[in-house]
Each structure stands twice: as C-alpha cells, then as structure tokens.
Motif scaffolding. Structure first.
Motif, mmCIF file in Angstrom:
data_model
loop_
_atom_site.group_PDB
_atom_site.id
_atom_site.type_symbol
_atom_site.label_atom_id
_atom_site.label_comp_id
_atom_site.label_asym_id
_atom_site.label_seq_id
_atom_site.Cartn_x
_atom_site.Cartn_y
_atom_site.Cartn_z
ATOM 1 N N LEU A 1 15.218 75.801 74.688
ATOM 2 C CA LEU A 1 15.171 74.930 73.520
ATOM 3 C C LEU A 1 13.833 74.209 73.421
ATOM 4 O O LEU A 1 13.284 74.029 72.324
ATOM 5 C CB LEU A 1 16.317 73.915 73.584
ATOM 6 N N THR A 2 13.303 73.800 74.560
ATOM 7 C CA THR A 2 11.991 73.139 74.553
ATOM 8 C C THR A 2 10.913 74.083 74.046
ATOM 9 O O THR A 2 10.036 73.695 73.264
ATOM 10 C CB THR A 2 11.641 72.646 75.968
ATOM 11 N N GLY A 3 10.967 75.336 74.475
ATOM 12 C CA GLY A 3 10.006 76.321 73.995
ATOM 13 C C GLY A 3 10.103 76.516 72.490
ATOM 14 O O GLY A 3 9.084 76.653 71.799
ATOM 15 N N LEU A 4 11.338 76.518 71.962
ATOM 16 C CA LEU A 4 11.514 76.639 70.514
ATOM 17 C C LEU A 4 10.901 75.438 69.802
ATOM 18 O O LEU A 4 10.237 75.589 68.763
ATOM 19 C CB LEU A 4 13.010 76.746 70.185
ATOM 20 N N ALA A 5 11.107 74.234 70.348
ATOM 21 C CA ALA A 5 10.522 73.036 69.736
ATOM 22 C C ALA A 5 9.003 73.112 69.714
ATOM 23 O O ALA A 5 8.358 72.729 68.732
ATOM 24 C CB ALA A 5 10.984 71.789 70.500
ATOM 25 N N HIS A 6 8.413 73.619 70.785
ATOM 26 C CA HIS A 6 6.952 73.748 70.820
ATOM 27 C C HIS A 6 6.451 74.733 69.761
ATOM 28 O O HIS A 6 5.419 74.499 69.130
ATOM 29 C CB HIS A 6 6.513 74.213 72.212
ATOM 30 N N ARG A 7 7.206 75.810 69.559
ATOM 31 C CA ARG A 7 6.779 76.798 68.550
ATOM 32 C C ARG A 7 6.900 76.234 67.144
ATOM 33 O O ARG A 7 6.154 76.625 66.242
ATOM 34 C CB ARG A 7 7.619 78.075 68.686
ATOM 35 N N LEU A 8 7.836 75.310 66.931
ATOM 36 C CA LEU A 8 8.045 74.735 65.605
ATOM 37 C C LEU A 8 7.155 73.521 65.334
ATOM 38 O O LEU A 8 7.077 73.049 64.201
ATOM 39 C CB LEU A 8 9.511 74.313 65.443
ATOM 40 N N ARG A 9 6.475 73.038 66.372
ATOM 41 C CA ARG A 9 5.761 71.763 66.257
ATOM 42 C C ARG A 9 4.696 71.766 65.168
ATOM 43 O O ARG A 9 4.494 70.763 64.488
ATOM 44 C CB ARG A 9 5.135 71.424 67.615
ATOM 45 N N ASP A 10 4.005 72.881 64.991
ATOM 46 C CA ASP A 10 2.914 72.943 64.010
ATOM 47 C C ASP A 10 3.328 73.643 62.719
ATOM 48 O O ASP A 10 2.473 74.108 61.965
ATOM 49 C CB ASP A 10 1.708 73.659 64.632
ATOM 50 N N ALA A 11 4.615 73.725 62.448
ATOM 51 C CA ALA A 11 5.091 74.365 61.222
ATOM 52 C C ALA A 11 4.606 73.571 60.004
ATOM 53 O O ALA A 11 4.580 72.329 60.030
ATOM 54 C CB ALA A 11 6.613 74.442 61.220
ATOM 55 N N PRO A 12 4.206 74.240 58.923
ATOM 56 C CA PRO A 12 3.736 73.514 57.733
ATOM 57 C C PRO A 12 4.781 72.567 57.167
ATOM 58 O O PRO A 12 4.457 71.469 56.723
ATOM 59 C CB PRO A 12 3.402 74.649 56.751
ATOM 60 N N ASP A 13 6.044 73.009 57.153
ATOM 61 C CA ASP A 13 7.133 72.173 56.662
ATOM 62 C C ASP A 13 7.825 71.538 57.864
ATOM 63 O O ASP A 13 8.755 72.104 58.444
ATOM 64 C CB ASP A 13 8.124 73.007 55.846
ATOM 65 N N ALA A 14 7.363 70.342 58.250
ATOM 66 C CA ALA A 14 7.873 69.699 59.458
ATOM 67 C C ALA A 14 9.353 69.321 59.324
ATOM 68 O O ALA A 14 10.094 69.354 60.301
ATOM 69 C CB ALA A 14 7.045 68.457 59.772
ATOM 70 N N GLY A 15 9.780 68.953 58.112
ATOM 71 C CA GLY A 15 11.183 68.592 57.916
ATOM 72 C C GLY A 15 12.100 69.779 58.121
ATOM 73 O O GLY A 15 13.131 69.687 58.808
ATOM 74 N N ARG A 16 11.722 70.900 57.543
ATOM 75 C CA ARG A 16 12.529 72.113 57.707
ATOM 76 C C ARG A 16 12.580 72.537 59.168
ATOM 77 O O ARG A 16 13.628 72.942 59.675
ATOM 78 C CB ARG A 16 11.947 73.237 56.858
ATOM 79 N N ALA A 17 11.449 72.430 59.867
ATOM 80 C CA ALA A 17 11.403 72.793 61.285
ATOM 81 C C ALA A 17 12.308 71.879 62.102
ATOM 82 O O ALA A 17 13.035 72.342 62.993
ATOM 83 C CB ALA A 17 9.965 72.708 61.788
ATOM 84 N N PHE A 18 12.279 70.586 61.815
ATOM 85 C CA PHE A 18 13.107 69.626 62.559
ATOM 86 C C PHE A 18 14.594 69.932 62.393
ATOM 87 O O PHE A 18 15.346 69.984 63.379
ATOM 88 C CB PHE A 18 12.794 68.203 62.085
ATOM 89 N N PHE A 19 15.036 70.158 61.169
ATOM 90 C CA PHE A 19 16.464 70.395 60.945
ATOM 91 C C PHE A 19 16.898 71.778 61.449
ATOM 92 O O PHE A 19 18.039 71.948 61.878
ATOM 93 C CB PHE A 19 16.809 70.204 59.473
ATOM 94 N N ALA A 20 16.000 72.750 61.424
ATOM 95 C CA ALA A 20 16.314 74.056 62.009
ATOM 96 C C ALA A 20 16.520 73.914 63.515
ATOM 97 O O ALA A 20 17.430 74.528 64.101
ATOM 98 C CB ALA A 20 15.208 75.052 61.704
ATOM 99 N N PHE A 21 15.693 73.113 64.149
ATOM 100 C CA PHE A 21 15.837 72.898 65.586
ATOM 101 C C PHE A 21 17.138 72.158 65.893
ATOM 102 O O PHE A 21 17.857 72.525 66.833
ATOM 103 C CB PHE A 21 14.648 72.099 66.115
ATOM 104 N N CYS A 22 17.454 71.124 65.132
ATOM 105 C CA CYS A 22 18.706 70.390 65.343
ATOM 106 C C CYS A 22 19.906 71.328 65.233
ATOM 107 O O CYS A 22 20.850 71.255 66.034
ATOM 108 C CB CYS A 22 18.830 69.267 64.312
#
Length: 259
Positions: free
Chosen positions: A77-98
């Motif tokens: 899960l931590t690795g997934l969060a790192h891959r999503l950290r620089d996503a252009p749409d930070a909100g979408r990345a955050f809720f996808a991770f949740c």
C-alpha cells in the motif's frame, strides 16, 4: 587429514530461497484471507508447493509468518501511495488510494485483529506502519492543496475513518466499495461554502455567512510564535517548516496503524 569445507551458497541457491519465500508468502496471503489465523503452516506449505521444512526455515513460527505477511501488505500500500503522489489530479489519487486500503484491508481482517490483540505491532510492522503514515500524509496534503479534500482533515481523522469503513466493508462480500463506506469517504471532500440567510423581519433578508478568515490561526500551536500571513493561498497553520514537521511527527506517533 584435510579440514572439511562447508558447501558455499551459490547464486542459484539464493535465488531458489528467495523464490520459495515468495511462494510461501503468496500462499499465506491467500490462506489467511480465506481461513483466518487458524490456518496451519502445513496447509500453507501445501498451497505453496514446498515442504514444511522450507516454510520453517524462512519462518520459524507462525507469528514470524504473520508479521511478514502484514509487513508485505502494508509496504504494498505504501508503494501504491508513492506512485500516486505526483498524480496531476491529487484528489482523485487520494480517494483511489483510500478505496484500495478499505477494500483490501477487510479481506485481511483476521490478521489485523491479531496484530491489534496480541501485543503488536512489533518493530518490523511498526516501521512499515510509519512509512505508510508518511506516504498517506503526503497524498492528503497534496489533495488539500488542490482543494479536493476539506482543509481541516488530519491524518488521524483519515485513519479513524479507515477503521469505520473497513468495519462497514466487512458486512458485504463484494470486492467493490460498499455504498455506506463510499458515503463516509465522500464526507472528506471539500464543499463550496454555502450562503446562509435568515429573515430577521418580513422584508429585509440578512446574509449571516461567517468570514472564511475566522479559521486562520494567529499563533503557531507548536511554539506560540506569531504566524505571518502571506496574503495568498490557504492560511498557514504553523510559523515555520520545522514546526510543521514537529506537528506531523506528533500526529504520526499518536495515530493508529493502517489496520
């Protein structure tokens, strides 16, 4: 008489050992998700296609195996969060991770329960949890900066909401996010300020919407120094980056793990 020499480990031997360990962990993930912590090491060995001795060489006790399973899951899960950290749409990345955290955690709830009730977390899992918290906090801050997540949400809030959503998710066998859990996640989204009016007499409506500047702090909650306003962007909560980091460490130390 010549002194006998021990056989040296060859690269192929080390490669086989790594492969067998990976097979055991993969089999343990499946077996624990299906049967809970009562599954035997012999059953895990059978599923992995290796001998029981191979399992015991890598994991002398079931506790050691459970700890390795938990660390691997948290690190994934931590690795997934790192891959999503620089996503252009930070909100979408955050809720996808949740969503991924909630839908994957409830399938491993038996292991999480043991972690919580048997004197854990141990050092290995605790370190993995600290990395998870840091990566999740990065996603949260990025989503807040883009205005996708409410500004008053803290890392501890998110972790507590995870606990509730996982409990909700356990009520369904569906791998998709349950609707009640989705509603909880939706409560974290930033909302446009609503204009509130109250008719104090029959003819003159009065706008009583409070000023947004009322939420800005005037002194740092860490060192009590005055906070200088930049005049742009979100109001600062701390007087310096050092105080902000101290606050982050305090929240992380007080927050529960990802289970």
């Amino acid at each position: 008489m010549p002194t006998p020499t021990l056989p040296r480990a060859t690269p192929n031997t080390r490669s086989d050992a790594r492969r067998n360990r990976a097979l055991v962990l993969a089999a343990a993930h499946r077996a624990l998700a299906e049967g809970g912590v009562t599954v035997s090491l012999a059953e895990i060995a059978r599923r992995a296609g290796v001998g029981a001795g191979t399992v015991y060489r890598h994991f002398p006790t079931k506790t050691a195996l459970l700890e390795a399973v938990m660390q691997q899951r948290i690190d994934r899960l931590t690795g997934l969060a790192h891959r999503l950290r620089d996503a252009p749409d930070a909100g979408r990345a955050f809720f996808a991770f949740c969503t991924e955290v909630i839908t994957s955690t409830h399938r491993n709830q038996a292991v999480c329960d043991m972690v919580s009730n048997d004197g854990w977390p141990r050092e290995l899992v605790r370190d993995a949890g600290a990395r998870f918290h840091s990566a999740l906090d990065d996603l949260l801050i990025a989503a807040q900066r883009q205005g996708a997540v409410r500004a008053d949400l803290t890392l501890a809030d998110v972790l507590a909401l995870f606990t509730g959503c996982v409990a909700i998710q356990r009520l369904t066998s569906d791998h998709e996010l349950a609707r009640p859990a989705a509603l909880v996640l939706d409560s974290m989204r930033a909302r446009p300020a609503a204009r509130v009016t109250k008719d104090r007499n029959r003819f003159i409506p009065r706008d009583e919407t409070p000023s947004r500047n009322e939420t800005a702090a005037s002194h740092c909650p860490i060192c009590a120094s005055p906070i200088r306003s930049t005049g742009t962007g979100r109001p600062a909560r701390y007087c310096s980056a050092a105080c902000r980091q101290k606050a982050h460490r305090r929240r992380r130390a007080a927050a529960p793990g990802p289970c």
